[in-house]
Motif scaffolding. Sequence first.
Motif, short mmCIF file in Angstrom:
data_model
loop_
_atom_site.label_atom_id
_atom_site.label_comp_id
_atom_site.label_asym_id
_atom_site.label_seq_id
_atom_site.Cartn_x
_atom_site.Cartn_y
_atom_site.Cartn_z
N ASP A 168 0.81 -1.22 0.00
CA ASP A 168 0.00 0.00 0.00
C ASP A 168 0.85 1.27 0.00
N HIS A 169 2.06 1.21 0.56
CA HIS A 169 2.89 2.41 0.64
C HIS A 169 3.59 2.73 -0.67
N GLN A 193 8.82 9.85 -3.02
CA GLN A 193 9.04 8.60 -2.29
C GLN A 193 10.44 8.56 -1.68
N ASP A 196 10.54 10.94 1.29
CA ASP A 196 9.83 10.37 2.44
C ASP A 196 10.67 9.29 3.13
#
Length: 205
Positions: A168-169, A193, A196
């Motif tokens: 999901d990430h 991404q 993060d």
Amino acid sequence: MPMAGRHAAPPPPPSPVTAPPLPVKIIVAGGFGVGKTTTVRAISEIAPLTTEAEMTTAGIGVDEPGEASGKTTTTIAMDFGCVTIDQSLKLYLFGTPGQSRFAFMWDDLIKGALGALVVVDTSRLDDCYPAVDYFERAGLPFVVGINTFHGQLGYNIDEVRWALAVSDHVPVLAFDARFRASVRDALLVVLDQALDRAITMKAAT
């Protein structure tokens, strides 16, 4: 008599030194014939370096581009291109070879990379599992980009996520490898991404 140049204007201040943009290495990966070379070519601000060779009869049964593909060449080492995002950031793009027999090169290509765009062809999802699995094992932040060949999306994004068993990430998005703006948007998600991941790792230390 007044001194010559007494009222001359002062020399202009020196121009501030502008730092060069930060280089960031991004991998463009995926199976054979999914559009990696097209992706790099669409956005590179330089003539991209490609290592393509003509497909021959010796590759029948080994390199299968798909029935609808007009592909006549294959990447045998890598593709390389670059694009300046702004004054502070420049992306260096490395496209991987898609054939399984060249998979040994991936470990070298990903060294120093901050993230990857995994290009997917929905008409050949079985060929996309190895790339997804590779980056999950490598622990490198990645984004799944569904290449909309001819502007068509064979399955919706949720169906592709389920079929590839993507966490999901991990962002899954649709893009068109032929168009610069579409490729740019996909690469910006890869950068998000990577940022993060860096923030998360820093907070954990």
